[in-house]
Design an enzyme around this catalytic site. Structure first.
Site, PDB file in Angstrom:
ATOM      1  N   THR A 111     -12.498  13.523  72.616  1.00 31.70           N
ATOM      2  CA  THR A 111     -12.930  12.182  72.206  1.00 31.70           C
ATOM      3  C   THR A 111     -14.242  11.788  72.867  1.00 31.70           C
ATOM      4  O   THR A 111     -15.065  11.091  72.275  1.00 31.70           O
ATOM      5  CB  THR A 111     -11.829  11.158  72.566  1.00 31.70           C
ATOM      6  OG1 THR A 111     -10.673  11.500  71.815  1.00 31.70           O
ATOM      7  CG2 THR A 111     -12.226   9.743  72.223  1.00 31.70           C
ATOM      8  N   SER A 155      -9.029  18.904  71.835  1.00 33.47           N
ATOM      9  CA  SER A 155      -8.301  19.722  72.820  1.00 33.47           C
ATOM     10  C   SER A 155      -6.969  20.246  72.289  1.00 33.47           C
ATOM     11  O   SER A 155      -6.404  21.171  72.866  1.00 33.47           O
ATOM     12  CB  SER A 155      -8.102  18.951  74.125  1.00 33.47           C
ATOM     13  OG  SER A 155      -7.156  17.924  73.995  1.00 33.47           O
ATOM     14  N   THR A 204      -8.588  14.540  75.978  1.00 40.38           N
ATOM     15  CA  THR A 204      -7.553  14.101  76.921  1.00 40.38           C
ATOM     16  C   THR A 204      -6.156  14.630  76.576  1.00 40.38           C
ATOM     17  O   THR A 204      -5.286  14.652  77.435  1.00 40.38           O
ATOM     18  CB  THR A 204      -7.496  12.559  77.001  1.00 40.38           C
ATOM     19  OG1 THR A 204      -7.163  12.042  75.711  1.00 40.38           O
ATOM     20  CG2 THR A 204      -8.802  11.980  77.482  1.00 40.38           C
ATOM     21  N   ASP A 205      -5.956  15.029  75.309  1.00 36.21           N
ATOM     22  CA  ASP A 205      -4.584  15.367  74.899  1.00 36.21           C
ATOM     23  C   ASP A 205      -3.994  16.547  75.669  1.00 36.21           C
ATOM     24  O   ASP A 205      -2.800  16.558  75.969  1.00 36.21           O
ATOM     25  CB  ASP A 205      -4.526  15.640  73.394  1.00 36.21           C
ATOM     26  CG  ASP A 205      -4.688  14.357  72.578  1.00 36.21           C
ATOM     27  OD1 ASP A 205      -4.584  13.268  73.165  1.00 36.21           O
ATOM     28  OD2 ASP A 205      -4.924  14.455  71.362  1.00 36.21           O
TER      29      ASP A 205
HETATM   30  N1  ASP Z   1      -7.772  14.184  70.319  1.00 38.24           N
HETATM   31  C1  ASP Z   1      -8.565  14.095  71.508  1.00 38.24           C
HETATM   32  C2  ASP Z   1      -8.562  15.415  72.243  1.00 38.24           C
HETATM   33  O1  ASP Z   1      -7.704  15.670  73.051  1.00 38.24           O
HETATM   34  C3  ASP Z   1      -8.055  12.990  72.354  1.00 38.24           C
HETATM   35  C4  ASP Z   1      -8.991  12.650  73.449  1.00 38.24           C
HETATM   36  O2  ASP Z   1      -9.891  13.373  73.848  1.00 38.24           O
HETATM   37  O3  ASP Z   1      -8.803  11.536  73.987  1.00 38.24           O
HETATM   38  O4  ASP Z   1      -9.451  16.201  72.032  1.00 38.24           O
END
Ligand code: ASP
Length: 329
Positions: A15, A61, A94-95
């Site tokens: 993200t 991710s 973050t995932d």
């Molecule tokens: N979908 C994103 C990821 O993990 C979520 C994020 O980065 O907050 O790449």
């Protein structure tokens, strides 16, 4: 004249590197930005450090695979081996950030700071959090206080040990925490405030060597619940995975079919670890573990237990030795 620290930033996507159609769209976004564009022009970072950018990946991710993890670890290790590099920052979705962070913390040999950072809002959003998170990550990676602390994760002005941090909220900017262990410190106005240092990993196994390792053993996670069936266990056995982590209930208690499925898996030579759906606390040993060939995950949530089991299986398949790794902390 004192030379400025030199920090390498490795972008992997997420993200923090994403944009949406407009400033108030916070969820439907795509990775569009290269890592060198994320901080922007006006941060003044060049007065504090020299920053170099690399882009080993640029993905969401959820797309990260074991082979990407191995390649990323090799790239970070190579960067840190350069005597002119003082630390590394990795931008990441973050995932699955906590999985990459824990993997790197178990495999990197360098004591130079490594800081993993993400964002909960795309860079196009009102109050996007990525730029400040990245700025804080750079400040942390350039700080002598971060040396020897292992892999760190920072978001929302706090930083955590990779070993303990987890994502606890689906959308808020304070999504990350370590409720049992707390944050290690904070970064505010360009200052690092260190409150505590993390305990080490298991003294007998501080890191796993990736030298010569072409692939990681396959480890599945199976979620237990009321009225659970046997079919997931059968599928894992048929797929000849090397390990199964069960996200069991409570303190690792198993439904009847989870017990039966794990017994069949152990018989088939698969290493089986009891973790928990409960986000905090540790899975304690059960007197049935040894006889049943099961390993208690301790304070490893299922996704971290999977990372540790994959690495531990590169060293041993023996139950007691595997339990020893999980008992590390
Ligand atoms: N979908 C994103 C990821 O993990 C979520 C994020 O980065 O907050 O790449």
């Amino acid at each position: 004249m004192k030379t400025l620290p030199r920090i390498v930033v490795l972008g992997t996507g997420g993200t923090i590197a994403s944009t949406a159609s407009d400033a108030t769209t916070l969820s439907d976004y795509a990775v569009t930005q290269s890592v060198s564009a994320l901080l922007g022009e006006d941060s003044g970072i060049e007065r504090l450090m020299r920053v170099e950018y690399r882009q080993p990946l640029n993905v969401d991710s959820r797309e990260i695979t074991n082979s990407m993890l191995l390649a990323l670890a090799a790239e970070v290790e190579a960067q840190l081996a350069d005597p002119d590099i003082d630390g590394a920052v990795i931008t990441h979705g973050t995932d699955t950030l906590e999985e990459t962070a824990y993997f790197l913390s178990l495999t990197l040999q360098s004591s130079k700071p490594v800081v993993i950072v993400g964002a909960m809002r795309p860079s196009s959003a009102i109050s996007a959090d990525g730029r400040l998170n990245l700025y804080n990550a750079l400040v942390l990676a350039a700080s002598p206080k971060a040396r020897g602390l292992g892999v760190l994760v920072t978001l929302n002005d706090q930083f955590f040990a990779a070993r303990f941090v987890s994502k606890f909220h689906t959308t808020r900017v304070d999504a990350f925490g370590a409720p049992d262990q707390g944050s290690l410190g904070s970064v505010r106005d360009g200052q690092v405030h260190l409150y505590q240092v993390p305990v080490g990993l298991h003294p007998d196994a501080p890191t796993f060597s990736l030298a010569g390792l072409a692939r990681l053993p396959d480890v599945d996670i199976i979620y237990d619940h009321q009225s659970a069936g046997l079919h997931h266990y059968r599928a894992s056995i048929d797929a000849q995975v090397a390990g199964i982590v069960v996200a069991a209930c409570g303190n690792g208690s198993l439904s009847p079919n989870a017990q039966a499925g794990l017994a069949q898996a152990v018989k088939a030579g698969i290493a089986c670890v009891r973790s928990s759906r409960v986000p905090t606390g540790a899975i304690t040993h059960s007197r049935f573990d040894e006889a049943g060939g099961l390993v208690a995950a301790g304070a490893h949530n299922p996704q971290k237990a999977r990372i540790l089991l994959m690495l531990a299986l590169t060293v041993t398949r023996e139950r007691d030795a595997l339990q020893h790794y999980f008992d590390g902390c």
